[in-house]
Design a protein around this motif. Sequence first.
Motif, PDB file in Angstrom:
ATOM      1  N   VAL A  99      18.301   0.596  17.522  1.00  0.00           N
ATOM      2  CA  VAL A  99      19.092  -0.288  16.777  1.00  0.00           C
ATOM      3  C   VAL A  99      19.794   0.756  15.484  1.00  0.00           C
ATOM      4  O   VAL A  99      21.138   0.668  15.464  1.00  0.00           O
ATOM      5  CB  VAL A  99      18.281  -1.214  16.370  1.00  0.00           C
ATOM      6  N   GLU A 100      19.128   1.409  15.021  1.00  0.00           N
ATOM      7  CA  GLU A 100      19.576   2.361  13.763  1.00  0.00           C
ATOM      8  C   GLU A 100      20.624   3.029  14.291  1.00  0.00           C
ATOM      9  O   GLU A 100      21.690   3.508  13.701  1.00  0.00           O
ATOM     10  CB  GLU A 100      18.294   2.985  13.308  1.00  0.00           C
ATOM     11  N   PHE A 101      20.338   3.671  15.631  1.00  0.00           N
ATOM     12  CA  PHE A 101      21.351   4.699  16.086  1.00  0.00           C
ATOM     13  C   PHE A 101      22.610   4.190  16.374  1.00  0.00           C
ATOM     14  O   PHE A 101      23.742   4.656  15.880  1.00  0.00           O
ATOM     15  CB  PHE A 101      20.733   5.245  17.562  1.00  0.00           C
ATOM     16  N   VAL A 102      22.603   2.741  16.980  1.00  0.00           N
ATOM     17  CA  VAL A 102      23.863   2.235  17.338  1.00  0.00           C
ATOM     18  C   VAL A 102      24.658   1.932  16.172  1.00  0.00           C
ATOM     19  O   VAL A 102      25.792   1.989  16.062  1.00  0.00           O
ATOM     20  CB  VAL A 102      23.541   1.086  18.202  1.00  0.00           C
ATOM     21  N   GLN A 103      23.814   1.196  14.838  1.00  0.00           N
ATOM     22  CA  GLN A 103      24.371   0.879  13.699  1.00  0.00           C
ATOM     23  C   GLN A 103      25.120   2.244  13.127  1.00  0.00           C
ATOM     24  O   GLN A 103      26.228   2.025  12.729  1.00  0.00           O
ATOM     25  CB  GLN A 103      23.390   0.345  12.743  1.00  0.00           C
ATOM     26  N   MET A 124       0.618  -1.188   0.063  1.00  0.00           N
ATOM     27  CA  MET A 124       0.095  -0.077   0.099  1.00  0.00           C
ATOM     28  C   MET A 124       0.833   1.189  -0.098  1.00  0.00           C
ATOM     29  O   MET A 124       0.428   2.136  -0.337  1.00  0.00           O
ATOM     30  CB  MET A 124      -0.917  -0.086   1.091  1.00  0.00           C
ATOM     31  N   ILE A 125       1.921   1.238   0.598  1.00  0.00           N
ATOM     32  CA  ILE A 125       2.765   2.448   0.493  1.00  0.00           C
ATOM     33  C   ILE A 125       3.479   2.581  -0.610  1.00  0.00           C
ATOM     34  O   ILE A 125       4.367   1.764  -0.804  1.00  0.00           O
ATOM     35  CB  ILE A 125       3.564   2.277   1.924  1.00  0.00           C
ATOM     36  N   THR A 126       3.753   3.981  -1.086  1.00  0.00           N
ATOM     37  CA  THR A 126       4.456   4.034  -2.402  1.00  0.00           C
ATOM     38  C   THR A 126       5.776   4.827  -1.712  1.00  0.00           C
ATOM     39  O   THR A 126       5.899   5.109  -0.788  1.00  0.00           O
ATOM     40  CB  THR A 126       3.458   5.193  -2.981  1.00  0.00           C
ATOM     41  N   VAL A 127       6.567   4.867  -2.827  1.00  0.00           N
ATOM     42  CA  VAL A 127       8.218   5.310  -2.593  1.00  0.00           C
ATOM     43  C   VAL A 127       7.896   7.043  -1.874  1.00  0.00           C
ATOM     44  O   VAL A 127       8.544   7.273  -1.200  1.00  0.00           O
ATOM     45  CB  VAL A 127       8.788   5.375  -3.911  1.00  0.00           C
ATOM     46  N   ALA A 128       6.796   7.533  -2.656  1.00  0.00           N
ATOM     47  CA  ALA A 128       6.516   8.874  -2.303  1.00  0.00           C
ATOM     48  C   ALA A 128       6.489   9.047  -0.479  1.00  0.00           C
ATOM     49  O   ALA A 128       6.588  10.021   0.182  1.00  0.00           O
ATOM     50  CB  ALA A 128       5.350   9.462  -2.737  1.00  0.00           C
ATOM     51  N   ALA A 129       6.079   7.909  -0.041  1.00  0.00           N
ATOM     52  CA  ALA A 129       5.932   7.846   1.557  1.00  0.00           C
ATOM     53  C   ALA A 129       7.362   7.989   2.239  1.00  0.00           C
ATOM     54  O   ALA A 129       7.171   7.989   3.549  1.00  0.00           O
ATOM     55  CB  ALA A 129       5.113   6.635   1.696  1.00  0.00           C
ATOM     56  N   GLY A 130       8.431   8.365   1.692  1.00  0.00           N
ATOM     57  CA  GLY A 130       9.615   8.479   2.299  1.00  0.00           C
ATOM     58  C   GLY A 130      10.464   7.332   2.560  1.00  0.00           C
ATOM     59  O   GLY A 130      10.873   7.170   3.579  1.00  0.00           O
ATOM     60  N   THR A 131      10.631   6.411   1.475  1.00  0.00           N
ATOM     61  CA  THR A 131      11.527   5.341   1.631  1.00  0.00           C
ATOM     62  C   THR A 131      12.900   6.061   1.646  1.00  0.00           C
ATOM     63  O   THR A 131      13.451   7.012   1.228  1.00  0.00           O
ATOM     64  CB  THR A 131      11.867   4.538   0.187  1.00  0.00           C
ATOM     65  N   ILE A 132      13.631   5.545   2.808  1.00  0.00           N
ATOM     66  CA  ILE A 132      14.669   6.328   3.175  1.00  0.00           C
ATOM     67  C   ILE A 132      15.977   5.873   2.386  1.00  0.00           C
ATOM     68  O   ILE A 132      17.045   6.681   2.436  1.00  0.00           O
ATOM     69  CB  ILE A 132      15.078   6.264   4.898  1.00  0.00           C
ATOM     70  N   GLY A 133      16.008   4.393   2.093  1.00  0.00           N
ATOM     71  CA  GLY A 133      17.273   4.113   1.154  1.00  0.00           C
ATOM     72  C   GLY A 133      18.491   4.007   1.948  1.00  0.00           C
ATOM     73  O   GLY A 133      18.613   4.393   3.186  1.00  0.00           O
ATOM     74  N   GLU A 134      19.385   3.287   0.968  1.00  0.00           N
ATOM     75  CA  GLU A 134      20.740   3.191   1.868  1.00  0.00           C
ATOM     76  C   GLU A 134      20.736   2.688   3.144  1.00  0.00           C
ATOM     77  O   GLU A 134      19.829   1.895   3.399  1.00  0.00           O
ATOM     78  CB  GLU A 134      21.469   4.397   1.419  1.00  0.00           C
ATOM     79  N   GLN A 135      21.909   3.152   3.924  1.00  0.00           N
ATOM     80  CA  GLN A 135      22.021   2.512   5.267  1.00  0.00           C
ATOM     81  C   GLN A 135      21.172   3.450   6.138  1.00  0.00           C
ATOM     82  O   GLN A 135      20.592   4.214   5.637  1.00  0.00           O
ATOM     83  CB  GLN A 135      23.135   2.387   5.426  1.00  0.00           C
ATOM     84  N   GLY A 136      21.576   3.292   7.459  1.00  0.00           N
ATOM     85  CA  GLY A 136      20.831   4.097   8.419  1.00  0.00           C
ATOM     86  C   GLY A 136      19.410   3.836   8.422  1.00  0.00           C
ATOM     87  O   GLY A 136      19.374   2.549   9.114  1.00  0.00           O
ATOM     88  N   PHE A 137      18.372   4.407   8.201  1.00  0.00           N
ATOM     89  CA  PHE A 137      17.041   3.868   8.452  1.00  0.00           C
ATOM     90  C   PHE A 137      16.756   3.037   7.271  1.00  0.00           C
ATOM     91  O   PHE A 137      16.492   3.402   6.291  1.00  0.00           O
ATOM     92  CB  PHE A 137      16.008   4.925   8.523  1.00  0.00           C
ATOM     93  N   LYS A 167      28.315   2.697  14.920  1.00  0.00           N
ATOM     94  CA  LYS A 167      29.598   2.139  14.686  1.00  0.00           C
ATOM     95  C   LYS A 167      30.185   2.120  13.165  1.00  0.00           C
ATOM     96  O   LYS A 167      31.141   1.929  13.084  1.00  0.00           O
ATOM     97  CB  LYS A 167      28.760   0.461  14.780  1.00  0.00           C
ATOM     98  N   GLN A 168      28.951   2.446  12.394  1.00  0.00           N
ATOM     99  CA  GLN A 168      29.668   2.613  10.928  1.00  0.00           C
ATOM    100  C   GLN A 168      29.919   4.068  10.543  1.00  0.00           C
ATOM    101  O   GLN A 168      29.966   4.267   9.430  1.00  0.00           O
ATOM    102  CB  GLN A 168      28.436   2.191   9.994  1.00  0.00           C
ATOM    103  N   ASN A 169      30.144   4.754  11.759  1.00  0.00           N
ATOM    104  CA  ASN A 169      30.504   6.110  11.367  1.00  0.00           C
ATOM    105  C   ASN A 169      29.584   7.031  10.364  1.00  0.00           C
ATOM    106  O   ASN A 169      30.014   7.657   9.459  1.00  0.00           O
ATOM    107  CB  ASN A 169      32.041   5.971  10.793  1.00  0.00           C
ATOM    108  N   GLN A 170      28.409   6.879  10.526  1.00  0.00           N
ATOM    109  CA  GLN A 170      27.294   7.486   9.879  1.00  0.00           C
ATOM    110  C   GLN A 170      26.500   8.482  10.530  1.00  0.00           C
ATOM    111  O   GLN A 170      25.325   8.466  10.124  1.00  0.00           O
ATOM    112  CB  GLN A 170      26.760   6.450   8.826  1.00  0.00           C
ATOM    113  N   MET A 171      26.753   8.993  11.438  1.00  0.00           N
ATOM    114  CA  MET A 171      26.065   9.767  12.322  1.00  0.00           C
ATOM    115  C   MET A 171      25.555  11.031  11.633  1.00  0.00           C
ATOM    116  O   MET A 171      24.557  11.221  11.667  1.00  0.00           O
ATOM    117  CB  MET A 171      26.769  10.256  13.527  1.00  0.00           C
ATOM    118  N   MET A 172      26.232  11.571  10.652  1.00  0.00           N
ATOM    119  CA  MET A 172      25.781  12.600   9.871  1.00  0.00           C
ATOM    120  C   MET A 172      24.596  12.442   9.041  1.00  0.00           C
ATOM    121  O   MET A 172      23.513  13.127   9.320  1.00  0.00           O
ATOM    122  CB  MET A 172      26.805  13.431   9.068  1.00  0.00           C
ATOM    123  N   GLU A 173      24.686  11.320   8.508  1.00  0.00           N
ATOM    124  CA  GLU A 173      23.766  11.007   7.586  1.00  0.00           C
ATOM    125  C   GLU A 173      22.332  10.470   8.474  1.00  0.00           C
ATOM    126  O   GLU A 173      21.229  11.068   8.010  1.00  0.00           O
ATOM    127  CB  GLU A 173      24.064   9.566   6.740  1.00  0.00           C
TER     128      GLU A 173
END
Length: 495
Positions: free
Chosen positions: A235-239, A140-153, A242-248
């Motif tokens: 979990v997302e926060f800790v990942q 039901m949910i389209t991409v417009a709904a905010g797929t975050i993509g890549e890592q992080g969320f 760990k992956q040095n991706q806090m800015m993203e």
Amino acid sequence: MATKIEGAAGRKGAVKSDREIMEDLEAINLAADWADISQGLRKDLGHQLHSQWIKPIQVGGFCKETGTLDLYLPTEFSANWVLDRFADRLSLAWKIAKNDIRNVKIQVHPGRRKLPDISLHDGGFGGGRRAANDRSDSSMITVAAGTIGEQGFSSSVGLDPSLTFAAFITGETNILGCNAAQRMAATETPQFSPLYLKAATGQGKTHLLHAIGHTYLASHPRARIFYCSAERFMVEFVQALKQNQMMEFKARLRSFDLLLVDDIQFIIGKASAQEELLYTIDALLAEGKRLVFAADRAPQALDGVEPRLLSRLSMGLVADIAPADIELRRKILESKLTRFAPLEVPGDVIEFLARTITRNVRELVGGLNKLIAYAQLTGQTVSLQLAEEQLTDILSANRRRITIDEIQRTVCQFYRLDRSEMSSKRRARAIVRPRQVAMYLSKVLTPRSYPEIGRKFGGRDHSTVIHAVRLIEDLRTRDADMDGDVRSLLRQLES
Ligand SMILES: Nc1ncnc2c1ncn2[C@@H]1O[C@H](COP(=O)(O)OP(=O)(O)OP(=O)(O)O)[C@@H](O)[C@H]1O
């Protein structure tokens, strides 16, 4: 002996032996457990990961001798993927759900095994969720709904299509929460933010969060919405850390128009993640974005949450959803029943379920679904006797209900008072305060309304009870002794 199975649509099915019926019932019970486990994982992992990897899982057989449960996936690739990433979680969840499971075996499907033919259009077992082997697409949910993509969320919006405002039944106990949720989803900017929904388990918090998401998306198709549980947020926060991706991580988090965070009580005790959430809340509020949180307790009762975060959580509207009362329970059952038409469920069965299954709506709806599934499977008519026989676990759990009399007795013993003081007119502080504690506990631990509680305390007016409940709630946040007393009483009463 053989029993005739009548299919969901009233078709005559094949004649089944008792052994086959037992196997089918075992499969139904496994499906009910799976519905609960899968629901928990959906909250935790988000809609996208869940639909991609967890939903396709088919529950196979359980071998009593070895304690092994088989879980099947449609392809080698998906089986390996699930094995690598989710084997521990799945195994733990199953062991908790079913004592006799010792191993969970994840493998490719050797050839599809179908569940008995029963029609649970409503979403199967476990309180209106999809049945374990329902593999229907819920895209039901389209991409417009905010797929975050890549890592992080890694999850996309994560909304369940069945959890809408239209499917949410309102009554006296949840109307405030529902109205507030609708305001949060409306086109006009709400006068409050954040919205904090507070309710005990299974009373519809998650349902309302999803409903807000759907309605907001309908009027803002390009909106970026994020739904997650607080645990997932951690979990997302800790990942990211760990992956040095806090800015993203921060940038993505702050790019949402609507943030829906479920089970915020699980944020407890992780200072750095709490701080990040705090900054995110500030940033989103400053830009006029919408935030909704849900928890099983009031913000002040969240242990281990730092004060600045607490004040942000409670600065908007805190809407309390009380346990569904008898009228609401009846209405919910009747609304669920319409989906099973033309199957008939007698009025006295509905009344019995509504009166007996009082702890939460999830159990109520789960009980109805299980009863109907059983009746369809065995070709029996739904009756009071069948309900008593088939829902023994749910019914006995609900019958162990705490009563106001029990609460009064326990409070009087605790404060060494005579029982008559609960109803007396005496206004000495040493009596008034325990009486207020007892009123507060009656509201928290029983499904009784304010007027009903007032009547049990010497015919007091409902406004006196409301005052007592608010006062004790407030005292618990300011007075450690009072909080200690209430905790100790809660432990005694719930044990
Ligand atoms: N008022 C209602 N009308 C219709 N269905 C409801 C209502 N309240 C709850 N439900 C159904 O009951 C089930 C449990 O609700 P939900 O998952 O939203 O509870 P919750 O408060 O989030 O529980 P938890 O704290 O355990 O996560 C869901 O299937 C939901 O759709």
